[in-house]
Design an enzyme around this catalytic site. Structure first.
Site, PDB file in Angstrom:
ATOM      1  N   TYR A 276       8.796 -16.931 -25.958  1.00 16.39           N
ATOM      2  CA  TYR A 276       7.837 -18.035 -25.931  1.00 16.39           C
ATOM      3  C   TYR A 276       6.930 -17.598 -24.757  1.00 16.39           C
ATOM      4  O   TYR A 276       6.842 -18.776 -23.739  1.00 16.39           O
ATOM      5  CB  TYR A 276       8.631 -19.499 -25.884  1.00 16.39           C
ATOM      6  CG  TYR A 276       7.591 -20.448 -26.585  1.00 16.39           C
ATOM      7  CD1 TYR A 276       7.181 -20.720 -27.855  1.00 16.39           C
ATOM      8  CD2 TYR A 276       7.126 -21.517 -25.584  1.00 16.39           C
ATOM      9  CE1 TYR A 276       6.470 -21.469 -28.297  1.00 16.39           C
ATOM     10  CE2 TYR A 276       6.176 -22.362 -25.912  1.00 16.39           C
ATOM     11  CZ  TYR A 276       6.080 -22.612 -27.390  1.00 16.39           C
ATOM     12  OH  TYR A 276       5.077 -23.382 -28.019  1.00 16.39           O
ATOM     13  N   GLY A 277       6.190 -16.717 -24.664  1.00 15.87           N
ATOM     14  CA  GLY A 277       5.298 -16.473 -23.677  1.00 15.87           C
ATOM     15  C   GLY A 277       3.879 -16.637 -24.262  1.00 15.87           C
ATOM     16  O   GLY A 277       3.536 -17.405 -25.059  1.00 15.87           O
TER      17      GLY A 277
ATOM     18  N   GLU B 223      -6.026   0.272 -21.763  1.00 16.17           N
ATOM     19  CA  GLU B 223      -5.676  -0.544 -20.477  1.00 16.17           C
ATOM     20  C   GLU B 223      -5.772   0.408 -19.276  1.00 16.17           C
ATOM     21  O   GLU B 223      -5.986   0.070 -18.224  1.00 16.17           O
ATOM     22  CB  GLU B 223      -4.674  -1.272 -20.715  1.00 16.17           C
ATOM     23  CG  GLU B 223      -3.087  -0.446 -21.028  1.00 16.17           C
ATOM     24  CD  GLU B 223      -2.155  -1.428 -21.684  1.00 16.17           C
ATOM     25  OE1 GLU B 223      -2.194  -2.469 -22.244  1.00 16.17           O
ATOM     26  OE2 GLU B 223      -0.983  -1.050 -21.418  1.00 16.17           O
TER      27      GLU B 223
ATOM     28  N   HIS C  33       3.081  -5.037 -30.843  1.00 11.85           N
ATOM     29  CA  HIS C  33       2.554  -4.022 -30.379  1.00 11.85           C
ATOM     30  C   HIS C  33       3.608  -2.508 -30.729  1.00 11.85           C
ATOM     31  O   HIS C  33       4.698  -3.188 -30.947  1.00 11.85           O
ATOM     32  CB  HIS C  33       2.412  -4.117 -28.828  1.00 11.85           C
ATOM     33  CG  HIS C  33       1.999  -2.687 -27.915  1.00 11.85           C
ATOM     34  ND1 HIS C  33       1.074  -2.131 -28.242  1.00 11.85           N
ATOM     35  CD2 HIS C  33       2.742  -2.405 -26.728  1.00 11.85           C
ATOM     36  CE1 HIS C  33       1.015  -1.132 -27.153  1.00 11.85           C
ATOM     37  NE2 HIS C  33       1.941  -1.090 -26.357  1.00 11.85           N
TER      38      HIS C  33
HETATM   39  P1  NDP Z   1       5.515 -12.560 -22.334  1.00 11.57           P
HETATM   40  O1  NDP Z   1       5.607 -11.554 -21.014  1.00 11.57           O
HETATM   41  O2  NDP Z   1       4.477 -13.548 -21.976  1.00 11.57           O
HETATM   42  O3  NDP Z   1       6.851 -12.926 -22.746  1.00 11.57           O
HETATM   43  C1  NDP Z   1       7.667 -13.684 -22.128  1.00 11.57           C
HETATM   44  C2  NDP Z   1       8.567 -14.540 -22.962  1.00 11.57           C
HETATM   45  O4  NDP Z   1       9.759 -13.570 -23.285  1.00 11.57           O
HETATM   46  C3  NDP Z   1       9.182 -15.714 -22.289  1.00 11.57           C
HETATM   47  O5  NDP Z   1       9.500 -16.593 -23.233  1.00 11.57           O
HETATM   48  C4  NDP Z   1      10.473 -14.961 -21.781  1.00 11.57           C
HETATM   49  O6  NDP Z   1      11.738 -16.008 -21.850  1.00 11.57           O
HETATM   50  C5  NDP Z   1      10.961 -14.035 -22.889  1.00 11.57           C
HETATM   51  N1  NDP Z   1      11.968 -13.216 -22.521  1.00 11.57           N
HETATM   52  C6  NDP Z   1      11.652 -12.133 -21.702  1.00 11.57           C
HETATM   53  N2  NDP Z   1      13.088 -11.450 -21.492  1.00 11.57           N
HETATM   54  C7  NDP Z   1      13.855 -11.818 -22.546  1.00 11.57           C
HETATM   55  C8  NDP Z   1      15.051 -11.633 -22.875  1.00 11.57           C
HETATM   56  N3  NDP Z   1      15.756 -10.709 -22.660  1.00 11.57           N
HETATM   57  N4  NDP Z   1      15.675 -12.661 -23.761  1.00 11.57           N
HETATM   58  C9  NDP Z   1      15.074 -13.405 -24.396  1.00 11.57           C
HETATM   59  N5  NDP Z   1      13.766 -13.829 -24.119  1.00 11.57           N
HETATM   60  C10 NDP Z   1      13.114 -13.232 -23.086  1.00 11.57           C
HETATM   61  O7  NDP Z   1       5.226 -11.597 -23.519  1.00 11.57           O
HETATM   62  P2  NDP Z   1       3.564 -11.229 -23.982  1.00 11.57           P
HETATM   63  O8  NDP Z   1       3.319 -12.557 -24.891  1.00 11.57           O
HETATM   64  O9  NDP Z   1       2.902 -10.828 -23.012  1.00 11.57           O
HETATM   65  O10 NDP Z   1       3.871  -9.948 -24.943  1.00 11.57           O
HETATM   66  C11 NDP Z   1       5.006 -10.032 -26.348  1.00 11.57           C
HETATM   67  C12 NDP Z   1       4.493  -8.799 -27.240  1.00 11.57           C
HETATM   68  O11 NDP Z   1       3.256  -8.995 -27.693  1.00 11.57           O
HETATM   69  C13 NDP Z   1       4.637  -7.515 -26.503  1.00 11.57           C
HETATM   70  O12 NDP Z   1       4.993  -6.664 -27.316  1.00 11.57           O
HETATM   71  C14 NDP Z   1       2.921  -7.232 -25.998  1.00 11.57           C
HETATM   72  O13 NDP Z   1       2.941  -5.737 -25.919  1.00 11.57           O
HETATM   73  C15 NDP Z   1       2.423  -7.867 -27.230  1.00 11.57           C
HETATM   74  N6  NDP Z   1       0.966  -8.188 -27.063  1.00 11.57           N
HETATM   75  C16 NDP Z   1       0.702  -8.971 -26.100  1.00 11.57           C
HETATM   76  C17 NDP Z   1      -0.498  -9.454 -26.029  1.00 11.57           C
HETATM   77  C18 NDP Z   1      -1.081 -10.372 -24.951  1.00 11.57           C
HETATM   78  O14 NDP Z   1      -2.098 -10.852 -24.831  1.00 11.57           O
HETATM   79  N7  NDP Z   1      -0.091 -10.601 -23.840  1.00 11.57           N
HETATM   80  C19 NDP Z   1      -1.486  -9.067 -26.647  1.00 11.57           C
HETATM   81  C20 NDP Z   1      -1.227  -8.198 -27.989  1.00 11.57           C
HETATM   82  C21 NDP Z   1       0.172  -8.041 -28.188  1.00 11.57           C
HETATM   83  P3  NDP Z   1      11.862 -17.006 -20.517  1.00 11.57           P
HETATM   84  O15 NDP Z   1      10.882 -17.938 -20.572  1.00 11.57           O
HETATM   85  O16 NDP Z   1      13.300 -17.509 -20.780  1.00 11.57           O
HETATM   86  O17 NDP Z   1      11.759 -16.252 -19.287  1.00 11.57           O
END
Ligand code: NDP
Ligand code: MG
Length: 344
Positions: free
Chosen positions: A32-33, A202, A115
């Protein structure tokens, strides 16, 4: 590879997407990022049954619950769903898939990515009896959410890696529709094309290329005796104006808004700075992406605890341009409330 034209590219819109295909079961959003929040909320508002796979008690868990979503540990969320979207950082996919998600998948389920890295470089190897596809919004999560809330959307790429059910494309388009992607238009690609072009963009242009260009320009002026504050304004601050013009209307709009002198200087001096040698370096960067060298190094760096990466990052942040910028930006009132970006 031969140069390709865009003449024949099909843009998929809402009419091409069956909304029902994603409503036959539950969608688990893992993480949930940035993207996770946007996908989960958009799907839920589109009437899809959503569960968010989280680390219990973590930041994501807390936020998702506060936003009215169901949450569960990753394994439980994947078990409850028939479509599992991987939205944790790419370097977490391998272990998370192996330990929590693979054991929870049933034949006919779908595994989805935003991705292609984990699949293209063989970090995640799903069994043959599930669908594997990608839905990749071409924008950050907060824009994916904001545009959806306005009844619009962010353009998406989608790709099919494995079609076990014969319905992978229908499911991919349905997913794309429910996050707003087909409202803006979606284009089909492959895991290979998406991943390699995304990494190249990038590295060579957006993050790596642009920052090195800014820093080299700043250093050139400062070394020639100009004050860092003036160099900062000219080489970093005003970049936004140009990028916004390019983003809104390409080269034509930029040329329309800059002075005749700036235009002439652009045309005669630009190619002296970024030239065939630069392009040769770009080709080398692309080769390292294509042959897996970059992916191998980055995976090894992660496995070794990222010490080298941290060192490079610290060196970047210690550059004098950072000190100058911090000082000057503190007087830019519009930047104090989070700048140009909105967050949750
Ligand atoms: P984020 O870095 O924002 O994701 C963070 C989330 O991942 C948090 O909720 C974190 O949990 C959770 N998390 C991290 N490690 C674990 C784990 N081991 N187990 C469970 N949950 C975990 O990711 P993004 O949204 O940036 O990227 C997600 C995907 O989307 C990637 O594949 C990326 O390449 C792709 N993408 C991203 C874009 C972007 O704009 N950022 C654009 C297009 C694609 P907690 O809250 O507990 O820390
Ligand atoms: Mg850099």
């Amino acid at each position: 590879m031969k140069p390709q034209t865009t003449d024949t590219i099909k843009v998929y819109t809402n009419e091409d997407a069956n909304p029902g295909a994603l409503k036959e079961g539950t969608v688990a959003i893992i993480g949930y990022g940035s993207q996770g929040r946007a996908h989960a909320l958009n799907l839920k508002d589109s009437g899809v049954d959503v569960i968010v796979g989280v680390r219990p008690g973590g930041e994501g868990d807390r936020k998702a619950k506060a936003h009215g979503l169901k949450t569960a540990p990753v394994r439980e969320a994947a078990e409850a769903a028939n479509v599992v979207m991987m939205l944790t950082p790419d370097m977490t996919h391998e272990a998370l898939f192996r330990d929590e998600i693979a054991p929870a998948l049933k034949p006919g389920d779908a595994l989805v990515f935003a991705h292609g890295f984990s699949i293209l470089y063989g970090r995640v190897k799903p069994s043959k009896d599930i669908d594997v596809f990608m839905v990749a919004p071409k924008g950050p999560g907060d824009l994916v959410r904001r545009e959806y809330e306005r009844g619009r959307g962010v353009p998406c790429l989608f790709a099919i890696h494995q079609d076990a059910t014969g319905r992978a494309k229908e499911r991919a388009l349905s997913y794309t529709r429910h996050i707003g992607g087909t409202t803006a238009g979606a284009i089909e690609t492959t895991f290979k094309e998406e991943t390699e072009t995304d990494l190249f963009g990038e590295q060579a242009v957006l993050c790596g290329g642009a920052t090195e260009l800014v820093i080299a320009g700043f250093e050139t002026l400062v070394e020639a005796g100009y004050r860092p504050e003036i160099a900062y304004y000219e080489c970093l601050h005003e970049l936004k104006l140009i990028v916004d013009l390019l983003n809104e209307g390409g080269l034509a709009k930029m040329h329309e808004f800059i002075s005749e002198t700036a235009k002439y200087g652009d045309l005669v001096s630009g190619p002296r700075v970024v030239n065939s040698e630069t392009k040769q370096r770009m080709k080398e960067v692309l080769t390292d992406i294509q042959n897996g060298t970059f992916a191998r190094d980055w995976i090894l760096e992660n496995q070794a605890g990222k010490a080298h990466y941290q060192k490079l990052l610290e060196a970047d942040l210690e550059h004098p341009i950072e000190k100058t910028g911090k000082e000057l930006r503190s007087r830019m009132a519009w930047l104090q409330s989070g700048g140009n970006r909105t967050s949750e």
